[in-house]
Design a protein around this motif. Sequence first.
Motif, mmCIF file in Angstrom:
data_model
loop_
_atom_site.group_PDB
_atom_site.id
_atom_site.type_symbol
_atom_site.label_atom_id
_atom_site.label_comp_id
_atom_site.label_asym_id
_atom_site.label_seq_id
_atom_site.Cartn_x
_atom_site.Cartn_y
_atom_site.Cartn_z
ATOM 1 N N PRO A 162 17.192 -10.114 53.583
ATOM 2 C CA PRO A 162 17.550 -10.628 52.266
ATOM 3 C C PRO A 162 17.903 -11.875 51.539
ATOM 4 N N CYS A 163 17.297 -11.245 49.964
ATOM 5 C CA CYS A 163 17.453 -12.671 49.583
ATOM 6 C C CYS A 163 19.627 -13.135 48.930
ATOM 7 N N PRO A 164 19.580 -14.127 48.573
ATOM 8 C CA PRO A 164 20.659 -14.226 48.416
ATOM 9 C C PRO A 164 21.362 -12.643 47.796
ATOM 10 N N PHE A 165 21.184 -13.449 45.830
ATOM 11 C CA PHE A 165 20.743 -12.236 44.938
ATOM 12 C C PHE A 165 20.956 -10.972 45.683
ATOM 13 N N LEU A 197 24.134 -7.981 46.624
ATOM 14 C CA LEU A 197 23.928 -6.363 45.459
ATOM 15 C C LEU A 197 24.523 -6.007 47.231
ATOM 16 N N LEU A 198 23.937 -5.804 48.530
ATOM 17 C CA LEU A 198 24.765 -4.476 49.739
ATOM 18 C C LEU A 198 25.911 -5.138 49.393
ATOM 19 N N GLU A 215 26.838 0.528 47.985
ATOM 20 C CA GLU A 215 27.386 1.775 49.408
ATOM 21 C C GLU A 215 27.564 2.629 48.885
ATOM 22 N N GLN A 216 28.524 3.002 48.150
ATOM 23 C CA GLN A 216 28.403 4.543 47.908
ATOM 24 C C GLN A 216 26.601 5.875 47.890
ATOM 25 N N ALA A 217 26.367 4.692 46.673
ATOM 26 C CA ALA A 217 24.992 5.303 45.900
ATOM 27 C C ALA A 217 23.958 5.560 47.828
ATOM 28 N N ASP A 243 17.968 -3.133 39.902
ATOM 29 C CA ASP A 243 18.217 -3.633 41.557
ATOM 30 C C ASP A 243 19.249 -2.859 42.086
ATOM 31 N N LEU A 244 20.323 -2.430 41.692
ATOM 32 C CA LEU A 244 21.144 -1.670 41.732
ATOM 33 C C LEU A 244 21.154 -1.010 42.499
#
Length: 270
Positions: A169-172, A176-177, A183-185, A201-202
């Motif tokens: 994935p991109c740095p942005f 988020l990861l 993580e919980q979601a 995005d989340l």
Amino acid sequence: MSENRAGELLGQLLKRYKLEAGLRRGRVLVLWPEIAGEMLARLTEPLKLEHGELLVRVENAALAHQLTYQREEFVRRYASRLGEGVVTNVRFVTGRPREDAPGRQDTPPRPEPVALPLELARKLERWKQAVPEELQDAVERAGRAVLTAQARAEGKTCPICGRIGAGAPCPFCAALLEDPVVEQAARRLEREPEAEPLEGDLLAAARWLAAERLRDKIEDLAPRAAREPELQPLLADLVGRFARLPVAGNTPEARLERLSPAARSLATNR
């Protein structure tokens, strides 16, 4: 992809989306002040070109009547610049032209263009510089579509947000990861693919993370399920959840293509 090949794709794109005709129409409108002359250009406004007929708005009926007798001359001037058949007639209608009218059309606001990697941005700039100035805007739109498709085909887009650049994935999105909320979601989405515990995005990041985890579980379980039939219902359940989890707009069928043939075969029987 070579630059020559990308250039060929640009030409194909122009034809596929009928942009060649759009380029001709745009050039006809831009050239009107030159065709009509400085004085007439201030009193007239080129509106559109349809089936070879150029529609021009004129300030009053008397001038429109006079210009009607000059339309063949206007057609000849266009032919000398653009070739025979591009403009076959000029029709005049009355109405007050806009102050910024010569050579312009009203257009809706455009979305911000997608940022291209430096190498592709330079290639796009070379394409633009190779055509007349009045065509550069159309070439940029078509060329950007070609290069965006090229970047995606080469895996240069983020699978979470679709941004073109550093890969997957991109740095942005990578940042988020790492968020505990994501993580919980993701853990919830593994169990409930249709849930929407976050937004924007989340949510996209959580869905991608959940899909990757489900895929790993499926591929780990598939060889065992082939030997132990009692595990096949569990595998089918995982495959079903993976297919239902919306990731980056892909269809369930497209998501299943990412699985091995052994795991994918159970999806048809779930």
